[in-house]
Write a protein that holds these residues in place. Structure first.
Motif, PDB file in Angstrom:
ATOM      1  N   ALA A   1       0.856  -1.244  -0.068  1.00  0.00           N
ATOM      2  CA  ALA A   1       0.065  -0.023   0.065  1.00  0.00           C
ATOM      3  C   ALA A   1       1.041   1.279  -0.151  1.00  0.00           C
ATOM      4  CB  ALA A   1      -0.612  -0.020   1.195  1.00  0.00           C
ATOM      5  N   ALA A   2       2.002   1.294   0.914  1.00  0.00           N
ATOM      6  CA  ALA A   2       2.842   2.455   1.184  1.00  0.00           C
ATOM      7  C   ALA A   2       3.456   2.738  -0.520  1.00  0.00           C
ATOM      8  CB  ALA A   2       3.933   2.114   2.034  1.00  0.00           C
ATOM      9  N   ASN A   3       3.839   1.501  -1.002  1.00  0.00           N
ATOM     10  CA  ASN A   3       4.531   1.503  -2.365  1.00  0.00           C
ATOM     11  C   ASN A   3       3.547   2.436  -3.394  1.00  0.00           C
ATOM     12  OD1 ASN A   3       6.851   1.112  -4.377  1.00  0.00           O
ATOM     13  ND2 ASN A   3       5.431  -0.711  -5.219  1.00  0.00           N
ATOM     14  N   ASP A   4       2.267   1.873  -3.368  1.00  0.00           N
ATOM     15  CA  ASP A   4       1.414   2.635  -4.296  1.00  0.00           C
ATOM     16  C   ASP A   4       1.172   4.128  -3.896  1.00  0.00           C
ATOM     17  OD1 ASP A   4       0.822   0.179  -5.315  1.00  0.00           O
ATOM     18  OD2 ASP A   4      -0.761  -0.344  -4.200  1.00  0.00           O
ATOM     19  N   GLU A   5       1.644   4.509  -2.695  1.00  0.00           N
ATOM     20  CA  GLU A   5       1.376   6.041  -2.421  1.00  0.00           C
ATOM     21  C   GLU A   5       2.501   6.823  -2.935  1.00  0.00           C
ATOM     22  OE1 GLU A   5      -0.900   7.299  -0.154  1.00  0.00           O
ATOM     23  OE2 GLU A   5      -2.197   5.737  -1.021  1.00  0.00           O
ATOM     24  N   VAL A   6       3.723   6.084  -2.982  1.00  0.00           N
ATOM     25  CA  VAL A   6       5.127   6.974  -3.340  1.00  0.00           C
ATOM     26  C   VAL A   6       5.434   6.981  -4.739  1.00  0.00           C
ATOM     27  CG1 VAL A   6       5.870   6.782  -1.015  1.00  0.00           C
ATOM     28  CG2 VAL A   6       6.683   5.178  -2.751  1.00  0.00           C
ATOM     29  N   ARG A   7       5.948   8.050  -5.282  1.00  0.00           N
ATOM     30  CA  ARG A   7       6.620   8.147  -6.692  1.00  0.00           C
ATOM     31  C   ARG A   7       8.008   8.124  -6.398  1.00  0.00           C
ATOM     32  NH1 ARG A   7       3.736  12.007 -10.527  1.00  0.00           N
ATOM     33  NH2 ARG A   7       1.687  11.739  -9.971  1.00  0.00           N
ATOM     34  N   ASP A   8       8.744   7.921  -7.382  1.00  0.00           N
ATOM     35  CA  ASP A   8      10.193   7.755  -7.868  1.00  0.00           C
ATOM     36  C   ASP A   8      11.013   7.055  -6.851  1.00  0.00           C
ATOM     37  OD1 ASP A   8       9.306  11.102  -6.871  1.00  0.00           O
ATOM     38  OD2 ASP A   8      10.780  10.113  -5.573  1.00  0.00           O
ATOM     39  N   VAL A   9      10.328   6.271  -6.000  1.00  0.00           N
ATOM     40  CA  VAL A   9      10.988   5.119  -5.142  1.00  0.00           C
ATOM     41  C   VAL A   9      10.178   4.029  -5.178  1.00  0.00           C
ATOM     42  CG1 VAL A   9      11.961   4.557  -2.814  1.00  0.00           C
ATOM     43  CG2 VAL A   9      12.416   7.090  -3.573  1.00  0.00           C
ATOM     44  N   THR A  10      10.776   2.938  -5.424  1.00  0.00           N
ATOM     45  CA  THR A  10      10.158   1.524  -5.275  1.00  0.00           C
ATOM     46  C   THR A  10      10.405   1.033  -3.748  1.00  0.00           C
ATOM     47  OG1 THR A  10      10.419   1.187  -7.544  1.00  0.00           O
ATOM     48  CG2 THR A  10       9.780  -0.750  -6.384  1.00  0.00           C
ATOM     49  N   ILE A  11       9.358   0.752  -3.250  1.00  0.00           N
ATOM     50  CA  ILE A  11       9.388  -0.010  -1.873  1.00  0.00           C
ATOM     51  C   ILE A  11       9.229  -1.531  -2.062  1.00  0.00           C
ATOM     52  CG2 ILE A  11       8.756   0.184   0.416  1.00  0.00           C
ATOM     53  CD1 ILE A  11       7.367   2.637   0.333  1.00  0.00           C
ATOM     54  N   LEU A  12      10.405  -2.155  -1.690  1.00  0.00           N
ATOM     55  CA  LEU A  12       9.995  -3.804  -2.003  1.00  0.00           C
ATOM     56  C   LEU A  12       9.796  -4.376  -0.498  1.00  0.00           C
ATOM     57  CD1 LEU A  12      13.421  -4.534  -4.004  1.00  0.00           C
ATOM     58  CD2 LEU A  12      11.040  -4.308  -4.929  1.00  0.00           C
TER      59      LEU A  12
END
Length: 589
Positions: free
Chosen positions: A412-423
């Motif tokens: 969910a957090a990954n869907d929220e951010v741009r320009d960084v991929t959270i794995l």
DNA sequence: GCCGTTTTCGGCCCGACTGTTTTCAGTCG
């Protein structure tokens, strides 16, 4: 449990010390120390090597520089019988406590030998008890001042660790460097020594300076508030002991004319062994190298005859005059760096991903969003959330159920951010028998699996090898985190057959981590070299638990550079697409 | 003890500083 290599290294060092103390040919002592160093750096397990075939082992060992037939035979003797006859004989002659006397700065083999033979001093305790005995000061070349220096050296060594970890020494040196460099008239000033080479521990701080007002710099240095004792203050060199931020360490400052700054920096950066190689190379070319430059001819102190050096102002021109490319300080260890072109070593700026980090879900202090913000600040394209697995009870390791919830939160957090991929990943414990702490079904759902040993770090080398080989062979594992579990200066950690791990890691396409925390630096430098020789991929990760831990990256990079790492072999330096594809391939396989 | 684009024997890096000595040995890096 210590590896055979480290045990043997200790034995050869002891033989060297004993030879010095018995007045043997000093070159024999040097030679034994050289063998000890090779053994310490060797990633192949000599125990396994000899067990397989003694003759091949001898051939392999004598192929190493500095190990001849005699020492190779002694190594075989040790593996086959559990001891070395010559070592036993030397130990019978020399009291063990004398070795620690030899460790005291200012006391060399001659002084220790005289104390022992003439006064019966066999340990530091004995020496302390005799400090006020006039007989001590009456020994040849001793005297009141020398005894006083010994007293202070003992006191200093009692309150300070022998060597300071890189992570404590570097900030201290940078602060001092910046303060001195800001003084009027300073043209060049840099720290040198083992610090510039990025060694994991630092014996003392070395500074080299070229300036218009040497007296001013010298005074600021020797009268600095952190200085507790001035050991020497000559025209070109001064030495102090200083204490700051809980670190007690010796510091040396060398003052030179700007025209010879490069020669001095080269000389003071070392290593000593690298310098010896350079000087030997100079001699073969009819030249002479010292801290004042590279000179034609072989006369002593050519700089005092008014002779002009061929090269002196920069390190580059000195290397060039010796038909060498400039060699980065981290590689200057006499590990064959003169015989191969230096690689384009990885730099902090090359790293674009943090693949081992913790959040508040286990024992970290950052939320997922904070972690992502730290990564973005540093210009990273990727950050992995790798919290602990259930066995790490102390670290609040995640149960399978909590991990599933956490995965959802990360996505969910990954869907929220741009320009960084959270794995979404995990730092999964490698259990003592090599099994992982989550089942395969769960592991398959993760973007990244870092498998690390945390417990049972005293198991035998054979058990450790089997344990880590099993983890490496697991199809879902991407990275082995801090493979040996050692803590610099505090815990030896596992001592597996590293060469076997490298071969397996290369075969299964698993990356080996250089944990950048300066307490770990695990893999260590020689391991990185060995891993690269086997074609392994390397990960450099900070294992961040707090935002400021991202700043630890430099220590991992320095260690990796010492092992010869180029950006291409470091998964954290890959472009996002390449990294993500490599991770996904392992998951989908 | 190790090593060899002079060598299988005879070398083995180089200089600063200190505290001891009256010219230098010991230690360090």
């Amino acid at each position: 449990m210590a590896s055979t290599n480290q045990e043997l290294a200790r034995i050869f060092s002891e033989m060297a010390a004993a030879l010095e103390l018995t007045g043997a040919n000093p070159f024999r002592a040097v030679s034994n120390n050289r063998v000890a160093r090779e053994l310490r750096d060797l990633t192949e397990d000599v125990g396994a090597l000899v067990a397989e075939d003694p003759e091949t082992a001898v051939a392999r060992l004598t192929a190493l520089p500095g190990i001849g037939k005699g020492s190779a035979q002694k190594i075989v003797e040790y593996v086959q019988t559990g001891g070395i006859d010559e070592h036993r004989k030397l130990m019978a002659k020399v009291p063990r406590g004398l070795f620690e006397v030899l460790e005291i700065p200012g006391i060399g083999p001659k002084a220790a030998k005289a104390m022992w033979e003439q006064l019966g001093i066999e340990s530091v305790a004995d020496l302390k008890a005799r400090l006020d005995d006039p007989a001590l000061a009456a020994l040849p070349r001793m005297g009141k001042k020398t005894v006083e220096n010994i007293r202070r050296a003992i006191l200093f060594s009692e309150k300070t660790a022998a060597r300071v970890p890189l992570g404590k020494a570097l900030p201290l040196a940078i602060a001092l460097r910046d303060e001195l460099a800001a003084l009027p008239g300073v043209r060049r000033l840099e720290y040198a020594g083992s610090l510039r080479r990025g060694c994991e521990t630092i014996g003392d701080l070395d500074f080299v300076a070229a300036c218009d007002d040497p007296e001013g710099v010298r005074r600021r240095f020797t009268e600095h508030p952190s200085v507790t004792q001035v050991l020497a203050h000559g025209d070109t060199k001064c030495s102090v002991r200083l204490e700051s931020e809980g670190v007690a360490i010796q510091a040396d400052l060398r003052l030179v004319p700007e025209a010879v700054y490069g020669a001095a920096l080269l000389y003071f950066t070392g290593s000593k062994e690298h310098n010896v190689r350079l000087r030997e190379r100079a001699i073969k070319r009819g030249l002479r190298l010292n801290e004042y430059g590279l000179f034609r001819g072989s006369e002593e102190r050519p700089q005092e005859q008014g002779k002009k050096p061929l090269a002196a102002a920069t390190e580059e021109e000195i290397y060039a005059a010796l038909d060498l490319p400039w060699i980065p300080p981290e590689l200057r260890e006499d590990r064959g760096e003169l015989d191969r072109p230096p690689p384009r070593l990885i730099e902090v700026g090359d790293v674009k991903a943090e693949l081992h980090a913790h959040t508040t879900a286990s024992d970290g202090r950052m939320s997922i969003a904070e972690l992502a913000a730290c990564a973005r600040e540093r210009g990273f394209h990727t950050v992995a959330v790798t919290d602990h697995s259930p066995s790490q009870v102390i670290a609040n390791g995640l149960s399978p159920e909590r991990l599933l919830d956490h995965l959802a939160a990360v996505r969910a957090a990954n869907d929220e951010v741009r320009d960084v991929t959270i794995l979404a990943g995990s730092e999964v414990d490698v259990l003592p028998d090599g099994r992982l702490d989550y089942d395969d079904e769960l592991l398959r759902r993760l973007d990244l699996v870092v498998a690390s040993p945390h417990a049972a770090l005293r198991q035998s080398p054979a058990e450790a090898t089997a344990r880590l080989l099993k983890a490496i062979a697991h199809p879902r594992v991407h990275v082995i985190g801090h493979p040996t579990g050692r803590i610099v200066g505090r815990r030896e950690g596992l001592a597996p057959d590293m060469a076997a791990l490298f071969a397996a890691a290369a075969e299964h396409d698993v990356a080996l981590e250089v944990n950048a925390n300066w307490l770990r630096l695990d893999l260590r430098d020689v391991h990185v070299r060995g891993a690269l020789d086997h074609g392994c991929k390397i990960a450099i990760d900070t294992d961040a638990h707090r935002p400021e831990h991202f700043d630890l990256l430099i220590y991992g990079v320095l260690t990796a550079r010492r092992g010869g790492l180029e950006a291409a072999s470091c998964i954290n330096a890959w472009p996002a697409e390449k990294l993500h594809a490599w991770l996904a391939a392992k998951r989908d396989a």
